[in-house]
Every structure is written in structure tokens, then in C-alpha cells.
Design a protein around this motif. Sequence first.
Motif, PDB file in Angstrom:
ATOM      1  N   SER A   1       0.845  -1.195   0.000  1.00  0.00           N
ATOM      2  CA  SER A   1       0.000   0.000   0.000  1.00  0.00           C
ATOM      3  C   SER A   1       0.876   1.240   0.000  1.00  0.00           C
ATOM      4  CB  SER A   1      -0.927  -0.006   1.224  1.00  0.00           C
ATOM      5  OG  SER A   1      -0.165  -0.004   2.423  1.00  0.00           O
ATOM      6  N   GLY A   2       0.252   2.349  -0.299  1.00  0.00           N
ATOM      7  CA  GLY A   2       0.997   3.607  -0.361  1.00  0.00           C
ATOM      8  C   GLY A   2       0.609   4.369  -1.603  1.00  0.00           C
ATOM      9  N   GLY A   3       1.506   5.211  -2.075  1.00  0.00           N
ATOM     10  CA  GLY A   3       1.193   5.989  -3.258  1.00  0.00           C
ATOM     11  C   GLY A   3       2.288   6.972  -3.620  1.00  0.00           C
ATOM     12  N   THR A   4       2.011   7.733  -4.658  1.00  0.00           N
ATOM     13  CA  THR A   4       2.901   8.798  -5.107  1.00  0.00           C
ATOM     14  C   THR A   4       2.201  10.124  -4.847  1.00  0.00           C
ATOM     15  OG1 THR A   4       3.731   7.368  -6.876  1.00  0.00           O
ATOM     16  CG2 THR A   4       4.226   9.714  -7.038  1.00  0.00           C
TER      17      THR A   4
ATOM     18  N   ILE B   1       3.453  25.037  -9.642  1.00  0.00           N
ATOM     19  CA  ILE B   1       4.899  24.875  -9.552  1.00  0.00           C
ATOM     20  C   ILE B   1       5.190  23.744  -8.571  1.00  0.00           C
ATOM     21  CG2 ILE B   1       7.087  26.001  -9.017  1.00  0.00           C
ATOM     22  CD1 ILE B   1       5.606  28.696  -9.472  1.00  0.00           C
ATOM     23  N   ASN B   2       5.881  22.712  -9.023  1.00  0.00           N
ATOM     24  CA  ASN B   2       6.163  21.568  -8.168  1.00  0.00           C
ATOM     25  C   ASN B   2       7.213  21.917  -7.118  1.00  0.00           C
ATOM     26  OD1 ASN B   2       8.040  18.886  -7.786  1.00  0.00           O
ATOM     27  ND2 ASN B   2       5.850  18.426  -7.854  1.00  0.00           N
ATOM     28  N   VAL B   3       6.894  21.634  -5.864  1.00  0.00           N
ATOM     29  CA  VAL B   3       7.831  21.903  -4.765  1.00  0.00           C
ATOM     30  C   VAL B   3       8.155  20.637  -3.990  1.00  0.00           C
ATOM     31  CG1 VAL B   3       7.174  24.323  -4.508  1.00  0.00           C
ATOM     32  CG2 VAL B   3       5.912  22.576  -3.244  1.00  0.00           C
ATOM     33  N   GLY B   4       7.640  19.490  -4.433  1.00  0.00           N
ATOM     34  CA  GLY B   4       7.952  18.251  -3.735  1.00  0.00           C
ATOM     35  C   GLY B   4       7.236  17.072  -4.350  1.00  0.00           C
ATOM     36  N   CYS B   5       7.884  15.912  -4.290  1.00  0.00           N
ATOM     37  CA  CYS B   5       7.280  14.673  -4.756  1.00  0.00           C
ATOM     38  C   CYS B   5       7.894  13.530  -3.963  1.00  0.00           C
ATOM     39  CB  CYS B   5       7.525  14.472  -6.249  1.00  0.00           C
ATOM     40  SG  CYS B   5       6.955  12.871  -6.877  1.00  0.00           S
ATOM     41  N   SER B   6       7.057  12.634  -3.468  1.00  0.00           N
ATOM     42  CA  SER B   6       7.549  11.498  -2.689  1.00  0.00           C
ATOM     43  C   SER B   6       6.761  10.248  -3.032  1.00  0.00           C
ATOM     44  CB  SER B   6       7.467  11.782  -1.186  1.00  0.00           C
ATOM     45  OG  SER B   6       6.109  11.932  -0.784  1.00  0.00           O
ATOM     46  N   ILE B   7       7.426   9.105  -2.903  1.00  0.00           N
ATOM     47  CA  ILE B   7       6.789   7.800  -3.049  1.00  0.00           C
ATOM     48  C   ILE B   7       6.809   7.135  -1.679  1.00  0.00           C
ATOM     49  CG2 ILE B   7       6.886   5.553  -4.172  1.00  0.00           C
ATOM     50  CD1 ILE B   7       8.254   6.920  -6.528  1.00  0.00           C
ATOM     51  N   GLU B   8       5.625   6.816  -1.180  1.00  0.00           N
ATOM     52  CA  GLU B   8       5.505   6.234   0.155  1.00  0.00           C
ATOM     53  C   GLU B   8       4.967   4.813   0.034  1.00  0.00           C
ATOM     54  OE1 GLU B   8       3.237   8.839   2.634  1.00  0.00           O
ATOM     55  OE2 GLU B   8       4.386  10.624   2.048  1.00  0.00           O
ATOM     56  N   VAL B   9       5.654   3.887   0.715  1.00  0.00           N
ATOM     57  CA  VAL B   9       5.305   2.476   0.653  1.00  0.00           C
ATOM     58  C   VAL B   9       5.111   1.959   2.065  1.00  0.00           C
ATOM     59  CG1 VAL B   9       6.054   0.174  -0.064  1.00  0.00           C
ATOM     60  CG2 VAL B   9       6.599   2.166  -1.484  1.00  0.00           C
TER      61      VAL B   9
ATOM     62  N   GLY C   1       3.909  -4.798   5.760  1.00  0.00           N
ATOM     63  CA  GLY C   1       4.369  -5.549   6.916  1.00  0.00           C
ATOM     64  C   GLY C   1       4.613  -4.710   8.154  1.00  0.00           C
ATOM     65  N   GLY C   2       3.862  -3.634   8.297  1.00  0.00           N
ATOM     66  CA  GLY C   2       4.017  -2.784   9.468  1.00  0.00           C
ATOM     67  C   GLY C   2       5.123  -1.760   9.375  1.00  0.00           C
ATOM     68  N   SER C   3       5.858  -1.733   8.290  1.00  0.00           N
ATOM     69  CA  SER C   3       6.927  -0.745   8.113  1.00  0.00           C
ATOM     70  C   SER C   3       6.569   0.213   6.993  1.00  0.00           C
ATOM     71  CB  SER C   3       8.258  -1.436   7.805  1.00  0.00           C
ATOM     72  OG  SER C   3       8.153  -2.185   6.606  1.00  0.00           O
ATOM     73  N   GLU C   4       7.070   1.427   7.082  1.00  0.00           N
ATOM     74  CA  GLU C   4       6.790   2.455   6.083  1.00  0.00           C
ATOM     75  C   GLU C   4       8.096   3.043   5.561  1.00  0.00           C
ATOM     76  OE1 GLU C   4       4.186   5.358   7.703  1.00  0.00           O
ATOM     77  OE2 GLU C   4       2.520   3.966   8.014  1.00  0.00           O
ATOM     78  N   ILE C   5       8.135   3.254   4.265  1.00  0.00           N
ATOM     79  CA  ILE C   5       9.310   3.829   3.614  1.00  0.00           C
ATOM     80  C   ILE C   5       8.849   4.991   2.741  1.00  0.00           C
ATOM     81  CG2 ILE C   5      11.231   3.419   2.039  1.00  0.00           C
ATOM     82  CD1 ILE C   5      11.129   0.488   2.784  1.00  0.00           C
ATOM     83  N   SER C   6       9.577   6.100   2.809  1.00  0.00           N
ATOM     84  CA  SER C   6       9.284   7.267   1.990  1.00  0.00           C
ATOM     85  C   SER C   6      10.562   7.727   1.303  1.00  0.00           C
ATOM     86  CB  SER C   6       8.721   8.402   2.855  1.00  0.00           C
ATOM     87  OG  SER C   6       8.474   9.556   2.067  1.00  0.00           O
ATOM     88  N   GLN C   7      10.476   7.898  -0.022  1.00  0.00           N
ATOM     89  CA  GLN C   7      11.617   8.354  -0.794  1.00  0.00           C
ATOM     90  C   GLN C   7      11.214   9.480  -1.734  1.00  0.00           C
ATOM     91  OE1 GLN C   7      13.254   4.488  -2.430  1.00  0.00           O
ATOM     92  NE2 GLN C   7      15.161   5.420  -1.744  1.00  0.00           N
ATOM     93  N   ASP C   8      12.174  10.362  -1.963  1.00  0.00           N
ATOM     94  CA  ASP C   8      11.955  11.422  -2.936  1.00  0.00           C
ATOM     95  C   ASP C   8      11.870  10.811  -4.331  1.00  0.00           C
ATOM     96  OD1 ASP C   8      13.101  13.659  -4.894  1.00  0.00           O
ATOM     97  OD2 ASP C   8      12.269  14.642  -3.130  1.00  0.00           O
ATOM     98  N   CYS C   9      10.993  11.364  -5.161  1.00  0.00           N
ATOM     99  CA  CYS C   9      10.797  10.812  -6.499  1.00  0.00           C
ATOM    100  C   CYS C   9      12.086  10.794  -7.310  1.00  0.00           C
ATOM    101  CB  CYS C   9       9.722  11.609  -7.235  1.00  0.00           C
ATOM    102  SG  CYS C   9       8.061  11.416  -6.548  1.00  0.00           S
ATOM    103  N   GLU C  10      12.916  11.814  -7.166  1.00  0.00           N
ATOM    104  CA  GLU C  10      14.158  11.872  -7.927  1.00  0.00           C
ATOM    105  C   GLU C  10      15.121  10.767  -7.508  1.00  0.00           C
ATOM    106  OE1 GLU C  10      15.898  15.715  -7.709  1.00  0.00           O
ATOM    107  OE2 GLU C  10      14.321  16.683  -8.910  1.00  0.00           O
TER     108      GLU C  10
END
Length: 205
Positions: A84-87, A120-128, A131-140
Motif C-alpha cells: 500500500s501507499g502511493g505517489t 509549480i512543483n515543490v515536492g514529490c515522494s513515493i511512500e510504501v 508488513g508494518g513498516s513504512e518507507i518514503s523516498q523522494d521521487c528523484e
Amino acid sequence: MHRILPFAVLLLSIAPLPVLAQEVGLYFTVARTTLSETDNEADPATRVGGGISLDLPFTDNAGFRTGIFHARKGAQFGEEMPVSGGTYFDYVEIPALLRIGIPVEGGARPYFLLGPALAINVGCSIEVSAGGSEISQDCEDVGASVRSLDLGLTGGVGIALTSQGGVSFRLDALYNPGLRQVVDDAEGEKHRAITGQAGIAFPIG
């Protein structure tokens, strides 16, 4: 007297019209957003934001609305994904909307809104989340080249309830289909947002 009359008519024709009161508004927004794709449909995401508007009236029933908004957009992963998660995207959005009012009696003022909105884009992240853990990374960081500018066409309806002191409470419902591809290497992906706005506006002129 007959010589003065033509000059009086000329003076009236070039005299400035009465300036209608401008309004500054403070808004809270809730957007239901997704990304349109060529071969499938991402699940929508609900995101909150806000902003400041400026209304410049032409007449009692027509005017121009602009402002600066924190527009938060994006989409969630579809059910076929194992996680689960999203962009998620963050924009500074500047609308340029024509406002056409519907003449009615009383303190309620319904209106239509239509026009472009530059973002104007000021941020983008992919969040996943899995299993109870969450990871977030910048799109770049994952190789997604997000375009710095987005353009949409905004249309919708609203109503303003004006108090005796000139302060108005506003409710707007807007639809904004994106006109530009969001990511360079993701063909066909454009933002689509249905946004509800609640705001309060104050006369400044």
C-alpha cells in the motif's frame, strides 16, 4: 447652457467608474486526486491544503479570482499492487479564474468559476507501507523526473454568504483536469482533482 452640456457628457464618459470592493480570502481545501494513465487507473488519494485568494470584481456579477494555494495531489497504488501507499505531489498553484455570478435576491451569491491554473512543483515522494513498516523516498531518488510546471483547467461552482459587515463565507466545488504530463517518462499520466474549498473573505477596498 447648450455649450456646457457636451463638455459634461465628455467628462462623464472619461471619468473612472466606481471601484468595487476587492476581497482577500483564506481557504481550507480537501482534494480527491488521481493520475490518469493510458492503460490503467490509479486509485484516488485524499489530500488537504489551503491558500489565499484575491478577488477583483469587474461588476457586481463578474470578476477575476487569483491567489496562491498549496495544492497537494497524487494517487494511491491500485489493489493489484502487493504493497500500500502511493505517489504524492506538492505544488504552489496560482489560478486565474473568471467568476460569473448568478443574480439572486438576498445575501447568498452563487457563481461559476472557470480558467487555467499554473502549478509549480515543490515536492514529490513515493511512500510504501508493507508488513508494518513504512518507507518514503523522494521521487528523484528512484529516477522519476517530475516536471517542475503543471497546468490545469479549473471549473466549478461556488456560493458566498455575505454578512452585514461585508465579510463573506465561501464554499466552492472545483474540477481540475491536468493538461500536462506529470513525469517525463510516464506517458499519459496527468493530474485530475476534485476539490472542495471552504473559506472566509474580507473586503479590502
